[in-house]
Design an enzyme around this catalytic site. Structure first.
Site, PDB file in Angstrom:
ATOM      1  N   SER B  49       0.821  -1.216   0.000  1.00  9.90           N
ATOM      2  CA  SER B  49       0.000   0.000   0.000  1.00  9.90           C
ATOM      3  C   SER B  49       0.856   1.268   0.000  1.00  9.90           C
ATOM      4  O   SER B  49       0.330   2.356  -0.227  1.00  9.90           O
ATOM      5  CB  SER B  49      -0.934   0.000   1.215  1.00  9.90           C
ATOM      6  OG  SER B  49      -0.195   0.059   2.407  1.00  9.90           O
ATOM      7  N   HIS B  50       2.154   1.170   0.290  1.00 13.25           N
ATOM      8  CA  HIS B  50       3.035   2.339   0.240  1.00 13.25           C
ATOM      9  C   HIS B  50       4.172   2.155  -0.755  1.00 13.25           C
ATOM     10  O   HIS B  50       5.192   2.817  -0.667  1.00 13.25           O
ATOM     11  CB  HIS B  50       3.590   2.667   1.631  1.00 13.25           C
ATOM     12  CG  HIS B  50       2.559   3.284   2.518  1.00 13.25           C
ATOM     13  ND1 HIS B  50       1.654   2.533   3.217  1.00 13.25           N
ATOM     14  CD2 HIS B  50       2.251   4.564   2.789  1.00 13.25           C
ATOM     15  CE1 HIS B  50       0.850   3.329   3.895  1.00 13.25           C
ATOM     16  NE2 HIS B  50       1.193   4.565   3.649  1.00 13.25           N
ATOM     17  N   THR B 162      -6.539   9.334   8.380  1.00  3.78           N
ATOM     18  CA  THR B 162      -6.046   8.030   8.836  1.00  3.78           C
ATOM     19  C   THR B 162      -4.848   8.227   9.771  1.00  3.78           C
ATOM     20  O   THR B 162      -4.404   7.282  10.422  1.00  3.78           O
ATOM     21  CB  THR B 162      -5.617   7.175   7.634  1.00  3.78           C
ATOM     22  OG1 THR B 162      -4.736   7.950   6.818  1.00  3.78           O
ATOM     23  CG2 THR B 162      -6.828   6.782   6.805  1.00  3.78           C
ATOM     24  N   ASP B 180       4.953   1.925  12.767  1.00  3.69           N
ATOM     25  CA  ASP B 180       4.323   2.958  11.947  1.00  3.69           C
ATOM     26  C   ASP B 180       2.929   2.446  11.663  1.00  3.69           C
ATOM     27  O   ASP B 180       2.756   1.473  10.935  1.00  3.69           O
ATOM     28  CB  ASP B 180       5.116   3.109  10.642  1.00  3.69           C
ATOM     29  CG  ASP B 180       4.473   4.088   9.663  1.00  3.69           C
ATOM     30  OD1 ASP B 180       3.408   4.649   9.970  1.00  3.69           O
ATOM     31  OD2 ASP B 180       5.057   4.279   8.572  1.00  3.69           O
ATOM     32  N   ASP B 190      -5.274   0.152   1.988  1.00  5.92           N
ATOM     33  CA  ASP B 190      -5.714  -1.245   2.050  1.00  5.92           C
ATOM     34  C   ASP B 190      -7.172  -1.385   1.621  1.00  5.92           C
ATOM     35  O   ASP B 190      -7.551  -2.375   1.004  1.00  5.92           O
ATOM     36  CB  ASP B 190      -5.515  -1.805   3.461  1.00  5.92           C
ATOM     37  CG  ASP B 190      -4.054  -2.138   3.728  1.00  5.92           C
ATOM     38  OD1 ASP B 190      -3.454  -2.811   2.876  1.00  5.92           O
ATOM     39  OD2 ASP B 190      -3.530  -1.720   4.760  1.00  5.92           O
ATOM     40  N   LYS B 232      -9.763   5.210  22.428  1.00  8.14           N
ATOM     41  CA  LYS B 232      -8.347   5.527  22.611  1.00  8.14           C
ATOM     42  C   LYS B 232      -7.687   5.852  21.264  1.00  8.14           C
ATOM     43  O   LYS B 232      -6.957   6.839  21.140  1.00  8.14           O
ATOM     44  CB  LYS B 232      -7.628   4.373  23.313  1.00  8.14           C
ATOM     45  CG  LYS B 232      -8.131   4.133  24.735  1.00  8.14           C
ATOM     46  CD  LYS B 232      -7.376   3.016  25.444  1.00  8.14           C
ATOM     47  CE  LYS B 232      -7.959   2.794  26.839  1.00  8.14           C
ATOM     48  NZ  LYS B 232      -7.216   1.769  27.610  1.00  8.14           N
ATOM     49  N   ARG B 312       9.111  -6.696   7.984  1.00  4.27           N
ATOM     50  CA  ARG B 312       9.527  -5.721   6.991  1.00  4.27           C
ATOM     51  C   ARG B 312      11.040  -5.819   6.722  1.00  4.27           C
ATOM     52  O   ARG B 312      11.487  -5.809   5.575  1.00  4.27           O
ATOM     53  CB  ARG B 312       9.138  -4.326   7.497  1.00  4.27           C
ATOM     54  CG  ARG B 312       8.904  -3.303   6.443  1.00  4.27           C
ATOM     55  CD  ARG B 312       8.106  -2.122   6.974  1.00  4.27           C
ATOM     56  NE  ARG B 312       8.624  -1.542   8.197  1.00  4.27           N
ATOM     57  CZ  ARG B 312       9.772  -0.893   8.308  1.00  4.27           C
ATOM     58  NH1 ARG B 312      10.536  -0.718   7.249  1.00  4.27           N
ATOM     59  NH2 ARG B 312      10.153  -0.408   9.468  1.00  4.27           N
TER      60      ARG B 312
END
Lengths: 344, 344
Positions: B49-50, B162, B180, B190, B232, B312
């Site tokens: 997505s990035h 977001t 992140d 997404d 929260k 990652r």
């Protein structure tokens, strides 16, 4: 006395009872003043888990030899934007009070500043401190570890504390925008209150010592609490361990728990507080941009949603007039503290 | 071509394709370099997505007249602990790069420092920036608003973006500890990927335009996303609106969406980045305390839980050797960009 009997008491009477108990057990006058202010702030806002109920834990920690009743905090000018306060194993509110003026000065000079409180015994709601920062026209953030009670996402054993995270935004002529939440699904104090009352806890709060979900408050206290919001809440809890632990040279929640050695005293660790000055970020434009924040708040309230501390501020106005209602047993437990051997 | 066909491509080949597309559409050499580095960082870590999928949005935003392809950022020394970078309506990565040296200097001088990036068009994963801060031995935090897509807890209409929040902790001779996450239940990208593939979204991600829960990605995109972790997560999203919006004199997510005017370009707003220097907090004791952080990480991994960015970093090592696998349709969509009218 029935277990759920409650008693109404004025704020002034309760304040005097707090002062009396704390003085009786040997706390110095500056500590009595700050501890009472902190406990009463929680009670006046109807935050039962951070109100005078905490007196029981304060005295238990003192009797366990885990806290100094009279240490005077030491304030250190650590760096242009860092003030460090050594609480010298006393409770944190006095350390916060002693360090606050330098934190405010540094934030106004540098634009952003940090206060590290070290070697403090902690029990207080962070919003009490946050509101002292917003009262100075600054934006505030605060966080601290606690005892290792919370399992990391994907894990089964405690690694994090309940690790509260609090934030405040100054609003001219209004209550500030403030939130203060545990990164655990719920505050430990709430599980303890369920245990005291014999009520089951909701699912999602905790796992038992075998790592299975539980609704039994006693089993939960023996097992591990869960973070809020899955892996994201767990990541925040880890961040707080790091920035309010090793970064400021103080204990992680696991180290605090080990230091406790099963005594069940209040956690001993550090706290990190940040202050940011809108005037330094924005210069003359500050009032205009703060007004744009009001538009955001209005857009939340216009759709029927509440701002985080609305109920707390409403309670504050109500209890100032009407006093507070406490479980009669709690009031009795507090008064018994005046019949125990004092000390420390 | 079947809809789920994938194609394998080497990082070098994909990097050259990115550069070619960006240059063809008129981005200046410094922007091409930074945009490509950011897109490739996402793709190399298998953050679909990035990754290069974002090229489509970059070019769409450019063609909509919502972004400058060549503005050179202006760096301002705002206060002893604040650097401000005016991105001048260009994409954020170059602004970050230009401001970073002064942010690092200020963090090392003052102990903590903030960088406000203003007037930037934003699309990148924050961990790319966070890793540049941890590489300097500093602790980093970053956050930004986006477009107003997320309803506040208890509300029904979008008020927040977001609003990603990212954190990094330097680990000597190891991958840093980095997380992140979007404060929405899921990243907007997404939901868009689900819409592209026609798959339903899980419950809890979004509500439709009537405020009811939905699993239809298209309905979700028309309605409102939900914050992670209930009230929260919603509180954190509000904090990010404030500190990366009005505090730095830049747009909230609602203002960014209004500025977009339905064009569906990438969000235009600001970003707040903090850097904290362990050496300034701890002096000579820094290495000893950083070692205590390693004990925390070990306690997480020893119980079978993962650190936030482990997958990652593993992907990064694997794609460096094997290249990446992309949907063939995406690769085709990117190549078509070289046949469109350039611009700008």
């Amino acid at each position: 006395m029935a277990p759920h009997t409650t008693a109404r008491i004025s704020l002034q009477e309760l304040r005097e009872l707090c002062q009396q108990v704390l003085s009786y057990h040997g706390f110095s006058a500056p500590h009595v003043e700050q501890l009472t202010a902190t406990l009463m702030a929680g009670q006046a806002d109807n935050c039962a888990s951070h109100g005078v109920y905490r007196l029981l834990g304060l005295i238990r920690s003192l009797k366990a030899g885990k806290v100094s009743p009279d240490a005077e905090p030491e304030v250190h000018d650590q760096a242009p934007a860092i003030v460090r306060v050594d609480a010298r194993q006393a409770f944190s509110p006095l350390a916060f009070k002693r360090g606050l003026p330098l934190l405010i000065d540094k934030a106004r000079d540098c634009g952003i500043a940090a206060m590290a409180i070290n070697h403090c015994v902690h029990f207080s709601a962070l919003w009490v401190e946050i509101e002292a920062i917003t009262a100075a026209g600054l934006v505030g953030l605060a966080c601290n570890p606690s005892h290792a009670w919370v399992a990391p996402a994907g894990g089964r054993r405690p690694a994090f504390g309940t690790n509260p995270f609090a934030f405040g935004w100054p609003r001219p002529d209004r209550d500030p925008f403030v939130f203060d939440f545990a990164t655990s699904a719920i505050a430990r104090g709430d599980i303890e209150l369920h245990r005291r009352s014999g009520e089951p806890i909701p699912e999602g709060w905790a796992i038992d010592s075998d790592g299975h979900p539980t609704t039994d408050a006693s089993e939960a206290l023996k097992g591990a609490m869960l973070a809020f919001g899955g892996h994201k809440g767990s990541a925040l809890a880890a961040m707080i361990e790091l920035i309010a632990g090793p970064l400021i040279g103080d204990l992680t929640s696991a180290e605090s728990k080990a230091w406790d050695g099963g005594v069940d005293a209040l956690p001993y660790h550090g706290e990190l507080i940040l202050a940011l000055d809108p005037a330094r970020f924005l210069g003359e434009e500050a009032p205009r941009h703060l007004e744009r924040a009001e538009t955001l708040f209005q857009s939340i309230q216009a759709q029927g949603a509440r701002l985080p501390s609305e109920r707390r501020f409403a309670a504050r106005r109500q209890t100032a007039a009407d006093g507070v209602e406490l479980p009669a047993q709690l009031l009795a437990d507090i008064r018994v503290l005046l019949e125990e051997t004092p000390g420390g």
